[in-house]
Design a protein around this motif. Sequence first.
Motif, PDB file in Angstrom:
ATOM      1  N   THR A   1       0.834  -1.191   0.000  1.00 36.70           N
ATOM      2  CA  THR A   1       0.000   0.000   0.000  1.00 36.70           C
ATOM      3  C   THR A   1       0.877   1.253   0.000  1.00 36.70           C
ATOM      4  O   THR A   1       2.023   1.207   0.478  1.00 36.70           O
ATOM      5  CB  THR A   1      -0.913   0.028   1.245  1.00 36.70           C
ATOM      6  OG1 THR A   1      -0.095   0.058   2.418  1.00 36.70           O
ATOM      7  CG2 THR A   1      -1.842  -1.158   1.277  1.00 36.70           C
ATOM      8  N   PRO A   2       0.339   2.365  -0.551  1.00 36.00           N
ATOM      9  CA  PRO A   2      -1.000   2.523  -1.113  1.00 36.00           C
ATOM     10  C   PRO A   2      -1.060   2.086  -2.589  1.00 36.00           C
ATOM     11  O   PRO A   2      -0.102   2.228  -3.319  1.00 36.00           O
ATOM     12  CB  PRO A   2      -1.237   4.030  -0.991  1.00 36.00           C
ATOM     13  CG  PRO A   2       0.132   4.618  -1.111  1.00 36.00           C
ATOM     14  CD  PRO A   2       1.069   3.646  -0.462  1.00 36.00           C
TER      15      PRO A   2
ATOM     16  N   ALA B   1      -0.547  -3.941   9.498  1.00 32.86           N
ATOM     17  CA  ALA B   1       0.264  -2.758   9.192  1.00 32.86           C
ATOM     18  C   ALA B   1       1.612  -2.829   9.904  1.00 32.86           C
ATOM     19  O   ALA B   1       1.747  -3.441  10.963  1.00 32.86           O
ATOM     20  CB  ALA B   1      -0.482  -1.496   9.614  1.00 32.86           C
ATOM     21  N   GLU B   2       2.603  -2.221   9.293  1.00 32.83           N
ATOM     22  CA  GLU B   2       3.923  -2.121   9.906  1.00 32.83           C
ATOM     23  C   GLU B   2       4.443  -0.702   9.718  1.00 32.83           C
ATOM     24  O   GLU B   2       4.005   0.028   8.828  1.00 32.83           O
ATOM     25  CB  GLU B   2       4.895  -3.117   9.279  1.00 32.83           C
ATOM     26  CG  GLU B   2       5.111  -2.906   7.782  1.00 32.83           C
ATOM     27  CD  GLU B   2       6.144  -3.857   7.207  1.00 32.83           C
ATOM     28  OE1 GLU B   2       7.263  -3.900   7.742  1.00 32.83           O
ATOM     29  OE2 GLU B   2       5.817  -4.535   6.216  1.00 32.83           O
ATOM     30  N   ARG B   3       5.375  -0.326  10.554  1.00 30.80           N
ATOM     31  CA  ARG B   3       5.965   0.997  10.466  1.00 30.80           C
ATOM     32  C   ARG B   3       7.088   1.026   9.424  1.00 30.80           C
ATOM     33  O   ARG B   3       7.775   0.049   9.209  1.00 30.80           O
ATOM     34  CB  ARG B   3       6.554   1.415  11.817  1.00 30.80           C
ATOM     35  CG  ARG B   3       5.518   1.590  12.918  1.00 30.80           C
ATOM     36  CD  ARG B   3       4.779   2.915  12.777  1.00 30.80           C
ATOM     37  NE  ARG B   3       3.847   3.067  13.891  1.00 30.80           N
ATOM     38  CZ  ARG B   3       4.198   3.562  15.073  1.00 30.80           C
ATOM     39  NH1 ARG B   3       5.447   3.937  15.303  1.00 30.80           N
ATOM     40  NH2 ARG B   3       3.300   3.680  16.029  1.00 30.80           N
ATOM     41  N   MET B   4       7.265   2.194   8.839  1.00 28.87           N
ATOM     42  CA  MET B   4       8.476   2.444   8.083  1.00 28.87           C
ATOM     43  C   MET B   4       9.620   2.616   9.073  1.00 28.87           C
ATOM     44  O   MET B   4       9.407   2.983  10.233  1.00 28.87           O
ATOM     45  CB  MET B   4       8.323   3.704   7.246  1.00 28.87           C
ATOM     46  CG  MET B   4       7.265   3.613   6.160  1.00 28.87           C
ATOM     47  SD  MET B   4       7.758   2.526   4.807  1.00 28.87           S
ATOM     48  CE  MET B   4       9.007   3.553   4.029  1.00 28.87           C
TER      49      MET B   4
ATOM     50  N   PHE C   1       3.523   6.979   8.577  1.00 30.22           N
ATOM     51  CA  PHE C   1       4.510   6.117   7.951  1.00 30.22           C
ATOM     52  C   PHE C   1       4.198   4.643   8.146  1.00 30.22           C
ATOM     53  O   PHE C   1       5.078   3.799   8.144  1.00 30.22           O
ATOM     54  CB  PHE C   1       5.910   6.435   8.485  1.00 30.22           C
ATOM     55  CG  PHE C   1       6.388   7.777   8.056  1.00 30.22           C
ATOM     56  CD1 PHE C   1       6.744   8.009   6.745  1.00 30.22           C
ATOM     57  CD2 PHE C   1       6.454   8.820   8.946  1.00 30.22           C
ATOM     58  CE1 PHE C   1       7.180   9.258   6.333  1.00 30.22           C
ATOM     59  CE2 PHE C   1       6.885  10.066   8.542  1.00 30.22           C
ATOM     60  CZ  PHE C   1       7.252  10.290   7.240  1.00 30.22           C
ATOM     61  N   GLU C   2       2.923   4.305   8.310  1.00 30.99           N
ATOM     62  CA  GLU C   2       2.510   2.906   8.348  1.00 30.99           C
ATOM     63  C   GLU C   2       2.230   2.418   6.929  1.00 30.99           C
ATOM     64  O   GLU C   2       1.712   3.150   6.097  1.00 30.99           O
ATOM     65  CB  GLU C   2       1.270   2.722   9.216  1.00 30.99           C
ATOM     66  CG  GLU C   2       1.551   2.785  10.702  1.00 30.99           C
ATOM     67  CD  GLU C   2       0.365   2.375  11.539  1.00 30.99           C
ATOM     68  OE1 GLU C   2       0.571   2.126  12.736  1.00 30.99           O
ATOM     69  OE2 GLU C   2      -0.752   2.297  11.005  1.00 30.99           O
ATOM     70  N   THR C   3       2.569   1.191   6.673  1.00 33.21           N
ATOM     71  CA  THR C   3       2.317   0.591   5.367  1.00 33.21           C
ATOM     72  C   THR C   3       1.984  -0.875   5.586  1.00 33.21           C
ATOM     73  O   THR C   3       2.206  -1.417   6.670  1.00 33.21           O
ATOM     74  CB  THR C   3       3.541   0.749   4.444  1.00 33.21           C
ATOM     75  OG1 THR C   3       3.262   0.149   3.175  1.00 33.21           O
ATOM     76  CG2 THR C   3       4.768   0.083   5.052  1.00 33.21           C
TER      77      THR C   3
END
Length: 296
Positions: free
Chosen positions: A148-149, A162-165, A261-263
Motif C-alpha cells: 500500500t498505497p 500494518a507495519e511501520r516504516m 509512515f505505516e504501510t
Amino acid sequence: MNLKQLQYFLAVAEEGQMTAAAKRLHVAQPPLSYQIKQLELELGVTLFNRLPQGVTVTEAGKLLVGYAQQLTQLSATAENKVRALAHGITGTINLGTVSSSAGVIPNPALLKWLAQHPDVQLAITEGNTYELLDDLHKRLLDAAVLRTPFNAQHLVCRYFPAERMAAVIPKRYTQFEKRRQLRLSDLATLPLIKYRRFNELFHVAFLEAAVTPTYIMTCDDARTAMHWASHQVGVALVPRSLAETYDGGDVLIRSLADHRFETRLALTTTTEALATPLVAGLMAQFKQAQPLDKFN
C-alpha cells in the motif's frame, strides 16, 4: 497473424539467426522463413533486416516484440488455467512480488500448502507495485503481493497487518543507539536514501512537519536502499520488515514514530482468477498470515 507466427517471430528475434531459431523450434528453416514472410506480408512491414551473418530486428519488429511476448505468455497462462480447472489443484501460479515483501512471504501456511500440493509450481515475477498491478489487470499474473498505497478497485485483497516504516542508520550515528523510535525532526540533518515508492508520502509528511530533508539518493528497490545504508552511505527509509530481513548487523534500525509512515502488504488477485481452484487455494493460505507485531 496467429500464435505460431508470433512464436516463430520471437525465436528469430531472440536468436538473431534463422538457422539457430529453426533448431530451437525443431522445425526446418524453409517453413520458418515462410511463416516470417507471411507475417510481414500480413502486417505490411519488414520485421527483420536480412544480413549475411544473420538478422536484426527493425523498428517495427521491436514494437511487435513486446506485444508478441504478452500474447504468447497469455496463451500459455490460459492453457495452464483451463487444465488446472479441469484437474483441480495442479498447475502453475504466476505470482508477482514486490522487493519489500521478503520479510513477510513465504509464510508458514503457504509453505505447508505447497508441500501438500507438489503438483503446484510458482512462477515468480518481481517488480514494483504499479508494474505488477498492470500485469494483474492484463491477466499476465494470477496474484501479486503489493504494498500500500495502491488502487484496490476490482481486486480481491488479503491484507497483512500494518507495519511501520523504519530508518536504517549507519552505526556511526551513535546518538540514536538508545532510541527506539525517531521523529521527523531527527532526520532533518541526516543524508537520506529514499525508496521511490514512497515519494509522495515523505514529501507531504516533511512538508507538514516544516522539516527540509536532505536526500542523497532515490532508488526503485528497497533492497538497494538497504545495501547503500549498510555501506554507511546514508540513512535508508524502508518498511521495517524488509529492514529486519536484510539486516547484516552493521546498521541501527529505528521505527518512525509518525503514524503516517505505516504501510502494509496485500496478496491481491482478480475475481476472474479467484474462480480457479488453484488461485483460491493460494489466497486461502494468506488468511493465516503471520502478524507483524515484532516490526512495530
